[in-house]
Design an enzyme around this catalytic site. Structure first.
Site, PDB file in Angstrom:
ATOM      1  N   THR A 199       0.851  -1.192   0.000  1.00  0.00           N
ATOM      2  CA  THR A 199       0.000   0.000   0.000  1.00  0.00           C
ATOM      3  C   THR A 199       0.886   1.242   0.000  1.00  0.00           C
ATOM      4  O   THR A 199       2.009   1.195   0.508  1.00  0.00           O
ATOM      5  CB  THR A 199      -0.850  -0.059   1.283  1.00  0.00           C
ATOM      6  N   THR A 250      -0.588   1.479   6.871  1.00  0.00           N
ATOM      7  CA  THR A 250      -0.511   0.306   6.007  1.00  0.00           C
ATOM      8  C   THR A 250      -0.394  -0.919   6.889  1.00  0.00           C
ATOM      9  O   THR A 250       0.277  -0.882   7.919  1.00  0.00           O
ATOM     10  CB  THR A 250       0.684   0.391   5.041  1.00  0.00           C
TER      11      THR A 250
HETATM   12  N1  ASP Z   1      -4.180  -1.963   4.647  1.00  0.00           N
HETATM   13  C1  ASP Z   1      -4.368  -2.588   3.372  1.00  0.00           C
HETATM   14  C2  ASP Z   1      -5.636  -3.405   3.399  1.00  0.00           C
HETATM   15  O1  ASP Z   1      -5.888  -4.066   4.390  1.00  0.00           O
HETATM   16  C3  ASP Z   1      -3.229  -3.450   2.947  1.00  0.00           C
HETATM   17  C4  ASP Z   1      -1.840  -2.917   3.203  1.00  0.00           C
HETATM   18  O2  ASP Z   1      -1.663  -1.835   3.756  1.00  0.00           O
HETATM   19  O3  ASP Z   1      -0.893  -3.584   2.830  1.00  0.00           O
HETATM   20  O4  ASP Z   1      -6.323  -3.427   2.419  1.00  0.00           O
END
Ligand code: ASP
Length: 334
Positions: A199, A250
């Site tokens: 992300t 993230t």
């Molecule tokens: N937070 C994001 C989600 O759960 C994924 C990530 O940050 O890697 O969609």
């Protein structure tokens, strides 16, 4: 818990009081402007990285920071800076944002994004878009051009199209390495943490002291169709309030939603008077208690930067008028 990096302190001209010091309390120079970015947190280990790949990530982080810094350096607004920084990473297949977004379990892509302006706490978000080339622009259009905060699925794509944004076929987001990740995850019947993150996000303060935050993701590898994570939820992964702080997160979204990470951090700063990294650590500790992992990037009302993460690494960087730095691993002295 990984904490406030010395590199942030170094570039801000700070005096550190210890290896886990909180930079904001030792800041001496008023900040003109500053931008902090992330390109995802997760099991990012040296042994899994080639020098070429490491260099590619560092160069990509620098390109993103430079795009945001160019806005701020010219006296532009924080909201435009975070958008510019995220946009660069959305277009880079290294990140799980636009081009390069992970695959859903059924082999497609569903993208989420949010943006927030700390001035009026105005915000825009899209969830589960399939055809918008740059989700952060759709989120911005929701904020600027609609009376709503969030659009989802087909309605979000239709709104973006009506706003004249670039639309693509869902296959535009296909990349070989994300397809391999999907196949691996499906075969293993378990998520490999190295694949689930990537992300992107940015927080910034501009010359007028305005704060802003932006976050975009393709979600988590092999997520169920229709699943929405924390990224587009204001208060979970994205939050900005002038004079308080700006946050982009993230990590494993379900846990970040349940904790309400971004708003928790800002409330702790606002109501308890905690330094941002103390507040960030506290929120991440709650995530860890529930079994989740990930990280946050932070800027407080005075422009002091910080981050906190409980994963092995987090792609990250900071830039201000004095210089810039990027880091990847958790064990870097920063
Ligand atoms: N937070 C994001 C989600 O759960 C994924 C990530 O940050 O890697 O969609």
């Amino acid at each position: 818990m990984r904490r406030a990096p010395a590199f942030l302190a170094a570039i801000a001209g700070l005096v550190l009081t210890g290896c886990t010091s909180v930079p904001e309390t030792t800041m001496t120079d008023p900040v003109e402007w500053r931008l902090v970015i992330h390109g995802g947190a997760g099991v990012i280990l040296r042994e899994n990285m080639t020098p070429e790949r490491e260099a590619a990530f560092e160069a990509a982080l620098k390109r993103s920071m430079e795009a945001g810094a160019a806005v701020l350096r010219d006296g532009g607004e924080a909201i435009d800076a975070v958008q510019a920084a995220v946009l660069v990473m959305e277009d880079d297949p290294l990140f799980n944002a636009g081009y390069g977004a992970v695959f859903t379990a059924d082999g497609g892509h569903e993208l989420d994004a949010a943006i927030m302006d700390g001035r009026e706490r105005n915000a825009g978000a899209v969830a589960g878009v399939k055809r918008v080339k740059n989700p952060i622009l759709a989120a911005r259009a929701v904020m600027d051009k609609s009376e709503h905060v969030m659009f989802a699925a087909e309605g979000a794509d239709a709104f973006a199209e009506a706003q004249g944004l670039d639309m693509v076929d869902n296959s535009y987001f296909d990349t070989d390495w994300r397809r391999e990740a999907l196949e691996r995850v499906l075969q293993e019947r378990a998520r490999t943490a190295a694949d689930k993150h990537g992300t992107v996000g940015a927080v910034a303060i501009d010359m007028n002291g305005n704060l802003a935050a932006a976050t975009t993701t393709g979600g988590m590898t092999a997520k169920a169709a229709g699943r929405v994570g924390d990224t587009p939820l204001i208060g979970a992964a994205t939050y900005a309030e002038n004079g308080v702080c700006a946050v982009s997160a993230t990590g494993h979204g379900e846990f970040f939603i349940r904790v309400g990470v971004a708003k928790t951090i800002c409330d702790r700063v606002k109501l308890l008077g905690e330094p941002i990294v103390t507040a960030g650590d506290a929120a991440l500790a709650e995530v860890a208690e529930l079994g989740g992992d990930g990280g946050v990037i932070l800027i407080d009302g005075e422009g002091n930067p910080g981050f906190s993460f409980n994963s092995a690494g987090m792609y990250r960087g900071v830039i201000d008028a004095k210089g810039s730095m990027v880091a990847i691993y958790g064990d870097e002295s920063n």
